[in-house]
Enzyme design. Structure first.
Site, PDB file in Angstrom:
ATOM      1  N   ASP A  15      34.196  21.175  71.476  1.00  0.00           N
ATOM      2  CA  ASP A  15      33.876  22.506  72.004  1.00  0.00           C
ATOM      3  C   ASP A  15      32.471  22.432  72.599  1.00  0.00           C
ATOM      4  O   ASP A  15      31.750  21.455  72.378  1.00  0.00           O
ATOM      5  CB  ASP A  15      33.913  23.526  70.849  1.00  0.00           C
ATOM      6  N   SER A  16      32.094  23.490  73.300  1.00  0.00           N
ATOM      7  CA  SER A  16      30.730  23.567  73.822  1.00  0.00           C
ATOM      8  C   SER A  16      29.711  23.603  72.687  1.00  0.00           C
ATOM      9  O   SER A  16      28.559  23.246  72.869  1.00  0.00           O
ATOM     10  CB  SER A  16      30.581  24.831  74.652  1.00  0.00           C
ATOM     11  N   TYR A  47      29.221  26.952  77.680  1.00  0.00           N
ATOM     12  CA  TYR A  47      30.050  26.506  78.809  1.00  0.00           C
ATOM     13  C   TYR A  47      30.509  27.706  79.645  1.00  0.00           C
ATOM     14  O   TYR A  47      30.817  27.565  80.816  1.00  0.00           O
ATOM     15  CB  TYR A  47      31.302  25.767  78.304  1.00  0.00           C
ATOM     16  N   GLY A  48      30.580  28.853  78.988  1.00  0.00           N
ATOM     17  CA  GLY A  48      31.105  30.041  79.675  1.00  0.00           C
ATOM     18  C   GLY A  48      30.334  30.414  80.931  1.00  0.00           C
ATOM     19  O   GLY A  48      30.862  31.074  81.816  1.00  0.00           O
ATOM     20  N   CYS A  78      38.133  24.668  73.109  1.00  0.00           N
ATOM     21  CA  CYS A  78      37.269  25.540  73.897  1.00  0.00           C
ATOM     22  C   CYS A  78      38.109  26.017  75.075  1.00  0.00           C
ATOM     23  O   CYS A  78      38.698  25.195  75.786  1.00  0.00           O
ATOM     24  CB  CYS A  78      36.068  24.732  74.386  1.00  0.00           C
ATOM     25  N   ASN A  79      38.181  27.322  75.253  1.00  0.00           N
ATOM     26  CA  ASN A  79      38.981  27.845  76.361  1.00  0.00           C
ATOM     27  C   ASN A  79      38.353  27.516  77.713  1.00  0.00           C
ATOM     28  O   ASN A  79      39.057  27.249  78.682  1.00  0.00           O
ATOM     29  CB  ASN A  79      39.131  29.364  76.236  1.00  0.00           C
ATOM     30  N   GLU A 158      27.447  34.436  67.172  1.00  0.00           N
ATOM     31  CA  GLU A 158      26.583  33.357  66.666  1.00  0.00           C
ATOM     32  C   GLU A 158      25.413  33.893  65.854  1.00  0.00           C
ATOM     33  O   GLU A 158      24.905  33.222  64.970  1.00  0.00           O
ATOM     34  CB  GLU A 158      26.098  32.487  67.825  1.00  0.00           C
ATOM     35  N   CYS A 190      38.883  32.847  73.528  1.00  0.00           N
ATOM     36  CA  CYS A 190      37.623  32.125  73.311  1.00  0.00           C
ATOM     37  C   CYS A 190      37.633  31.753  71.840  1.00  0.00           C
ATOM     38  O   CYS A 190      37.992  32.578  70.983  1.00  0.00           O
ATOM     39  CB  CYS A 190      36.442  33.033  73.629  1.00  0.00           C
ATOM     40  N   THR A 191      37.232  30.520  71.548  1.00  0.00           N
ATOM     41  CA  THR A 191      37.390  30.058  70.159  1.00  0.00           C
ATOM     42  C   THR A 191      36.341  30.655  69.208  1.00  0.00           C
ATOM     43  O   THR A 191      36.402  30.419  68.008  1.00  0.00           O
ATOM     44  CB  THR A 191      37.375  28.513  70.106  1.00  0.00           C
ATOM     45  N   HIS A 192      35.395  31.425  69.740  1.00  0.00           N
ATOM     46  CA  HIS A 192      34.477  32.171  68.867  1.00  0.00           C
ATOM     47  C   HIS A 192      35.126  33.461  68.345  1.00  0.00           C
ATOM     48  O   HIS A 192      34.750  33.970  67.297  1.00  0.00           O
ATOM     49  CB  HIS A 192      33.231  32.617  69.640  1.00  0.00           C
TER      50      HIS A 192
HETATM   51  N1  DGL Z   1      34.021  28.527  72.527  1.00  0.00           N
HETATM   52  C1  DGL Z   1      33.938  28.624  73.970  1.00  0.00           C
HETATM   53  C2  DGL Z   1      35.318  28.994  74.574  1.00  0.00           C
HETATM   54  O1  DGL Z   1      36.326  29.011  73.880  1.00  0.00           O
HETATM   55  C3  DGL Z   1      32.934  29.650  74.428  1.00  0.00           C
HETATM   56  C4  DGL Z   1      31.499  29.370  74.159  1.00  0.00           C
HETATM   57  C5  DGL Z   1      30.720  28.983  75.378  1.00  0.00           C
HETATM   58  O2  DGL Z   1      30.608  29.765  76.340  1.00  0.00           O
HETATM   59  O3  DGL Z   1      30.183  27.894  75.359  1.00  0.00           O
HETATM   60  O4  DGL Z   1      35.406  29.246  75.745  1.00  0.00           O
END
Ligand code: DGL
Length: 270
Positions: A15-16, A47-48, A78-79, A158, A190-192
């Site tokens: 993931d990011s 990454y978003g 990570c999406n 976070e 989004c995995t968060h």
């Molecule tokens: N966990 C990332 C996702 O699923 C999002 C976090 C990020 O933007 O880095 O897209």
């Protein structure tokens, strides 16, 4: 697969940052005998906000690292990376490991229900890619899909502001948008976001079905390993959790994403 793999080899998850630990956690809940090698690209997060090209470049390098660690499967937890890099990774590392992204299992779970109108929330990168609209409508022509980038949610999560008035206010601000009026289901792409799933269910008073990429992804991991006769049945080695930039604060934050205390290992691949 052209490479020969063995059951005892680890599953690589990346993931990011640390949000993908929600997926790692679900995989281990379903498959406690598997060994996980996790890589969080904390040096480059979020990454978003990155371009698809940048995300593809980071992903290629991370997968190379995970393959050097002998992973039999790579889970793109990570999406943003799944939407920008999945096809490229499949092509580039053809036959070197099994690949699982977090988009397809979610699309499959939702379209099985035959809803008429669904919503999607995710990072800017995922929404900009249009991947959910196109995969959902391919799988179920005529399905009405409304998507929205919800970039404030990742930093709020976070910082640990969930199930409180800060997350409630932001969720309400986003989800009260008229395009979400009448949705029957909402995809947390989004995995968060599994961490604020309860907040979101409460916002909709339980009237909208909420989907996230934890259990559905873990189930696909199980199925793929099973089909390839790669489910581990031996004693496993210790998990490893690597990050490309280490701070104490990342390590503390892992506690909200993962059920056990973990030690992050700094690994500089850049
Ligand atoms: N966990 C990332 C996702 O699923 C999002 C976090 C990020 O933007 O880095 O897209």
């Amino acid at each position: 697969m052209t490479n020969i793999h063995e059951r005892h080899q680890p599953i690589g998850v990346f993931d990011s940052g640390i949000g993908g630990l929600t997926v790692a956690n679900a995989i281990l809940k379903h498959l406690p005998k598997e060994e996980i090698i996790y890589f969080g690209d904390t040096f480059h997060l979020p990454y978003g906000d990155k371009s698809a090209d940048a995300i593809r470049y980071y992903s290629l390098k991370i997968v190379k690292f995970l393959l050097e660690k002998n992973c039999k499967m790579i889970v793109i937890a990570c999406n943003s990376a799944s939407s920008a890099a999945y096809e490229v990774l499949l092509d580039f590392f053809k036959g070197q490991a099994l690949f699982v992204n977090v988009v397809d299992p979610l699309v499959e779970a939702v379209t099985q229900k035959q809803y008429k109108h669904v919503g999607v929330i995710a990072t800017k990168a995922t929404i900009r890619s249009g991947i959910y609209e196109s995969k959902l409508q391919n799988a179920q022509p005529g399905l009405k899909v409304n998507s929205m980038a919800t970039p404030l949610l990742v930093p709020i999560i976070e910082e640990g502001y969930f199930n409180d008035n800060i997350s409630e206010a932001v969720i309400e601000r986003y989800l009260s948008h008229k395009s979400f009026k009448g949705i029957e289901a909402l995809l947390l792409a989004c995995t968060h976001y599994p961490l604020i799933r309860k907040n979101i269910e409460n916002y909709f008073l339980g009237k909208v079905k909420v989907f996230d990429s934890t259990d559905v992804v873990a189930e696909v991991v199980r199925e793929k390993l099973f089909k390839n006769d790669l489910l581990n049945n031996q004693k496993r080695n210790a998990h490893h959790f690597y990050v490309s930039d280490y701070t104490k604060s990342f390590e503390e934050t892992t506690r909200i994403f993962y059920q056990e205390k973990i030690q992050l290992e700094h690994c500089s691949i850049w």
